[in-house]
Enzyme design. Structure first.
Site, PDB file in Angstrom:
ATOM      1  N   ASP A   1       0.830  -1.208   0.000  1.00 35.57           N
ATOM      2  CA  ASP A   1       0.000   0.000   0.000  1.00 35.57           C
ATOM      3  C   ASP A   1       0.863   1.257   0.000  1.00 35.57           C
ATOM      4  OD1 ASP A   1      -2.912   1.126   0.686  1.00 35.57           O
ATOM      5  OD2 ASP A   1      -1.479   2.185   1.968  1.00 35.57           O
TER       6      ASP A   1
ATOM      7  N   TYR B   1       3.119   9.585  -0.236  1.00 33.01           N
ATOM      8  CA  TYR B   1       4.249   8.894   0.401  1.00 33.01           C
ATOM      9  C   TYR B   1       5.552   9.077  -0.373  1.00 33.01           C
ATOM     10  CZ  TYR B   1       0.476   6.140   2.669  1.00 33.01           C
ATOM     11  OH  TYR B   1      -0.642   5.727   3.344  1.00 33.01           O
TER      12      TYR B   1
ATOM     13  N   LYS C   1       0.959   1.908  21.894  1.00 27.36           N
ATOM     14  CA  LYS C   1       0.237   1.183  22.936  1.00 27.36           C
ATOM     15  C   LYS C   1       0.961  -0.110  23.340  1.00 27.36           C
ATOM     16  CE  LYS C   1      -3.370   3.965  23.058  1.00 27.36           C
ATOM     17  NZ  LYS C   1      -3.739   4.731  24.278  1.00 27.36           N
TER      18      LYS C   1
ATOM     19  N   SER D   1       6.372  -1.570   8.835  1.00 27.46           N
ATOM     20  CA  SER D   1       7.652  -1.585   9.531  1.00 27.46           C
ATOM     21  C   SER D   1       8.757  -1.568   8.492  1.00 27.46           C
ATOM     22  CB  SER D   1       7.794  -2.830  10.415  1.00 27.46           C
ATOM     23  OG  SER D   1       9.059  -2.836  11.062  1.00 27.46           O
TER      24      SER D   1
END
Length: 324
Positions: A92, A97, A245, A281
């Site tokens: 994606d 980007y 988180k 990542s």
């Protein structure tokens, strides 16, 4: 100018029959015509090779994708190659980007047949006319897959440019789809009102995909329910909450319970919700681990626990959609 050579078409390209476009009856007939598998799938049967059928389309999208937002030019190709070696087949990107070309280069270097890959990009802003916007999109297609190439999914990145710009971008994407330069088209960050508005001008409705921020702390249930009701595929960006988180106690407890990383638990959560997850990542070991989410299953109790973390729009780290 004729932009419709046939040699670039995907081998499975099927223009959507006109009677199946933009009517309630047509959508029902299209579902029967293409006979897609049910969106509901036993979570125990999830697999890396899973595909989901797009609405009113013969196209199927890999259920796990690889996001490359903020992946630097010098790193992006290697990250994509690592992902492809790890079994991902869906990448994606976006004009914003600035790594569309790198995605395309990795696809070529991988040696994987083009029709086995699913490459996505997005347009951020309209060009000021239908033809100018069409050219912006066509430039992306060429940047990714060459002069005679195609992309598998092209999205409008955001609804923020306004109604006229949204219409211009959508009609440009429809033109590309009709020519086979794009196999499927969709939206990102669109709320209920934005998608409903499209009915007034869209040849293809509903959009095939809506890509939005989704994770336990931002579940966006109104737009998710709307998309599910209209069989719009939901893509989850930021499914890992950008690692913000990782030290959440509830998440850590589930990670320990299943002997998996917190990222793996979050990806598994997205998949079991029926979303197309787009983890990102640039660390090779994490790219590989993020695809290793099929040897365990979150129980209904686990899912309910994660569902209970929802903070509504306040839980968004990028943006929640506006449904009005």
């Amino acid at each position: 100018m004729d932009h419709s050579p046939q040699k670039h078409l995907h081998p499975d390209h099927q223009p959507l029959p006109v009677q199946y476009q933009a009517t309630d009856k047509g959508r029902a007939e299209a579902e029967a015509y293409h006979n897609p598998q049910s969106l509901s799938m036993s979570s125990s049967k999830l697999a890396l090779a899973d595909l989901l059928p797009l609405p009113n389309s013969a196209v199927k999208i890999p259920r796990l994708g690889f996001g490359i937002y903020q992946s630097p030019t010098k790193v992006c190709i290697n990250s994509c190659l690592t992902a492809l070696r790890s079994g991902y087949r869906h990448i994606d990107s976006a004009q914003f980007y600035r790594n569309e070309a790198e995605m395309g280069e990795a696809a070529r270097q991988s040696g994987i047949p083009r029709h086995e890959l699913f490459l996505t990009t997005k347009i951020l802003s309209a060009g000021g006319s239908l033809e100018a916007t069409y050219q912006k999109c066509l430039d992306s297609v060429k940047k990714i897959d060459g002069d005679d190439g195609y992309v598998d999914l092209f999205l409008i990145h955001t609804p923020s440019a306004g109604s006229a710009a949204r219409k211009e971008m959508w009609q440009a994407l429809e033109k590309l789809e009709s020519e086979g330069r794009v196999r499927s088209i969709g939206v990102s960050n669109f709320g209920v009102g934005h998608i409903e508005e499209m009915k007034s001008y869209a040849r293809i409705w509903p959009p095939h995909v809506n890509q939005i921020e989704l994770h336990p702390w931002c579940q966006q249930r109104t737009i998710v329910d709307f998309c599910n009701n209209h069989k719009i595929i939901i893509e989850a960006y930021c499914p890992l909450v950008r690692n913000l988180k990782a030290h959440d106690q509830t998440l850590k407890e589930l990670s320990k319970k299943h002997d998996k990383t917190t990222a793996q638990v979050l990806i598994r959560y997205s998949l079991q919700k029926g979303w197309v997850a787009l983890p990102k990542s640039d660390t090779p070991s994490r790219i590989e681990a993020n695809a290793d989410v099929y040897g365990f299953e979150l129980s209904q109790e686990d899912m309910t626990t994660l569902d209970g973390l929802d903070q509504g729009s306040k839980g968004a780290i990028v943006q929640a959609v506006k449904n009005a």
